[in-house]
Design an enzyme around this catalytic site. Structure first.
Site, short mmCIF file in Angstrom:
data_model
loop_
_atom_site.label_atom_id
_atom_site.label_comp_id
_atom_site.label_asym_id
_atom_site.label_seq_id
_atom_site.Cartn_x
_atom_site.Cartn_y
_atom_site.Cartn_z
N ASP A 7 0.87 -1.18 0.00
CA ASP A 7 0.00 0.00 0.00
C ASP A 7 0.90 1.23 0.00
OD1 ASP A 7 -2.35 1.62 0.29
OD2 ASP A 7 -1.85 1.87 2.40
N SER A 8 0.30 2.37 -0.27
CA SER A 8 1.07 3.62 -0.22
C SER A 8 1.52 3.94 1.20
CB SER A 8 0.23 4.77 -0.76
OG SER A 8 -0.98 4.85 -0.04
N TYR A 39 -0.30 8.57 -2.39
CA TYR A 39 -0.35 8.33 -3.83
C TYR A 39 -1.57 9.03 -4.44
CZ TYR A 39 3.00 4.38 -3.53
OH TYR A 39 4.09 3.58 -3.33
N GLY A 40 -2.57 9.25 -3.59
CA GLY A 40 -3.87 9.72 -4.07
C GLY A 40 -3.87 11.06 -4.76
N CYS A 70 -3.70 -0.89 -2.10
CA CYS A 70 -3.98 0.53 -2.34
C CYS A 70 -4.95 0.69 -3.51
CB CYS A 70 -2.65 1.22 -2.66
SG CYS A 70 -2.81 2.96 -2.98
N ASN A 71 -6.05 1.39 -3.28
CA ASN A 71 -7.03 1.61 -4.34
C ASN A 71 -6.44 2.45 -5.47
OD1 ASN A 71 -10.21 1.01 -3.46
ND2 ASN A 71 -8.75 1.09 -1.78
N THR A 72 -5.60 3.41 -5.09
CA THR A 72 -5.01 4.29 -6.10
C THR A 72 -4.08 3.47 -7.01
OG1 THR A 72 -5.15 6.09 -4.49
CG2 THR A 72 -3.74 6.44 -6.40
N GLU A 149 -6.17 9.29 9.89
CA GLU A 149 -4.81 9.14 10.42
C GLU A 149 -4.62 9.95 11.70
OE1 GLU A 149 -1.72 9.22 7.50
OE2 GLU A 149 -2.61 7.46 6.54
N CYS A 181 -11.21 3.29 -0.87
CA CYS A 181 -9.91 3.75 -0.36
C CYS A 181 -9.61 2.89 0.86
CB CYS A 181 -10.01 5.23 0.03
SG CYS A 181 -8.53 5.86 0.84
N THR A 182 -8.32 2.55 0.98
CA THR A 182 -7.91 1.66 2.08
C THR A 182 -8.41 2.11 3.45
OG1 THR A 182 -5.88 2.96 2.06
CG2 THR A 182 -5.79 0.74 1.09
N HIS A 183 -8.43 3.42 3.65
CA HIS A 183 -8.73 3.94 4.99
C HIS A 183 -10.21 3.93 5.34
CE1 HIS A 183 -4.71 5.47 4.37
NE2 HIS A 183 -4.68 6.10 5.54
N1 DGN Z 1 -3.92 3.85 0.08
C1 DGN Z 1 -4.55 4.93 -0.65
C2 DGN Z 1 -5.76 4.41 -1.40
O1 DGN Z 1 -6.35 3.39 -1.05
O2 DGN Z 1 -6.13 5.02 -2.40
C3 DGN Z 1 -4.98 6.04 0.30
C4 DGN Z 1 -3.82 6.81 0.89
C5 DGN Z 1 -3.19 7.73 -0.12
O3 DGN Z 1 -2.26 7.38 -0.79
N2 DGN Z 1 -3.71 8.92 -0.23
#
Ligand code: DGN
Length: 259
Positions: A7-8, A39-40, A70-72, A149, A181-183
């Site tokens: 993940d990022s 990464y977003g 990571c979704n991005t 976070e 998104c992961t979060h």
């Molecule tokens: N992990 C990123 C995602 O799932 O898109 C979120 C965190 C990021 O890179 N902004």
């Protein structure tokens, strides 16, 4: 051989947790690219480059599968990673998209994620490939990641931000919302209250189910070990990692070979 997950940063631990809860005997190597997060907000070219470097790093640990938590990264780099890697690569977008298609009754699906994920249109594409008659409403929610976070999972400011982002979904007859998104699974309570009567699709859970389909073909010889690697060690990562995993793990710093 372990399952590799990257993940990022810290958010992908929601995916690690979902997979580990289902397959506690598997070994895992998680890499969080904390030196280069987020990464977003980055460009496609950079997201692809970072994703390739992360996957190559995991490959060095002889992983049997790479999960792009990571979704991005999943939105931009999955095809390239699939071509480049000699092990299966699983992203979070396809599992989330197909769960949303199964869940919707009204045919109207909401998708939220980082700016880059929404801009890529990856969820839209996947959903429409399965059923071109569905309607998709997308909304980037960039403030959610820093709020999470910060640990403000139930804070009134978080409610206000969620209201501001999500209120436009209310009169669209949306019955399914993809947490792209992961979060975001950590905000299920807040998002669930703001979008009541809307089914929330947790990409992490759906990806864990998909992982099962791949690894069940191979006998597990793991010991339930979890190694967590980061490109930048910080107390912040440790704190959030404990919040997500509900447990503490040792964390190692590694450097990513830049290609
Ligand atoms: N992990 C990123 C995602 O799932 O898109 C979120 C965190 C990021 O890179 N902004």
């Amino acid at each position: 051989r372990p399952i590799g997950i990257f993940d990022s940063g810290v958010g992908g631990l929601t995916v690690l947790k979902a997979i580990r809860d289902r397959f506690p005997d598997e070994d895992f190597i998680y890499f969080g690219d904390t030196a280069r997060v987020p990464y977003g907000t980055k460009s496609e070219r950079t997201i692809i480059r970072y994703s390739l470097e992360n996957a190559r790093l995991l490959r060095k640990f002889n992983v049997k599968l790479i999960v792009v938590a990571c979704n991005t990264s999943s939105s931009y780099a999955l095809d390239i990673l699939e071509k480049e890697m000699d092990v299966p690569v699983l992203g979070v977008v396809k599992p989330g998209a197909s769960a949303a298609v199964k869940a919707t009754k009204t045919g109207n699906i909401g998708v939220i994620g980082t700016e880059a994920t929404i801009k890529s249109g990856a969820y839209r594409r996947e959903i429409l490939t399965i059923n071109p008659f569905l309607k998709i409403f997308e909304k980037p929610c960039p403030l959610f990641v820093p709020l999470i976070e910060e640990g403000w999972l139930e804070d009134e400011i978080t409610y206000m931000v969620a209201e501001r982002y999500l209120s436009e979904f209310k009169n669209k007859n949306i019955d399914t919302l993809v947490l792209g998104c992961t979060h975001y699974p950590l905000l299920k309570n807040v998002i669930g209250k703001v979008c009541n009567n809307i089914k929330l699709v947790d990409s992490a859970e759906e990806t864990a189910l998909e992982t099962g389909k791949i690894i069940n073909k191979v006998k597990c010889t793991g010991k339930g070990e979890v190694r967590i690697l980061v490109s930048d060690m910080s107390n912040r990562f440790k704190k959030i990692a404990e919040m997500i995993m509900g447990d503490s793990f040792s964390i190692e710093e590694v450097s990513v070979d830049v290609c």
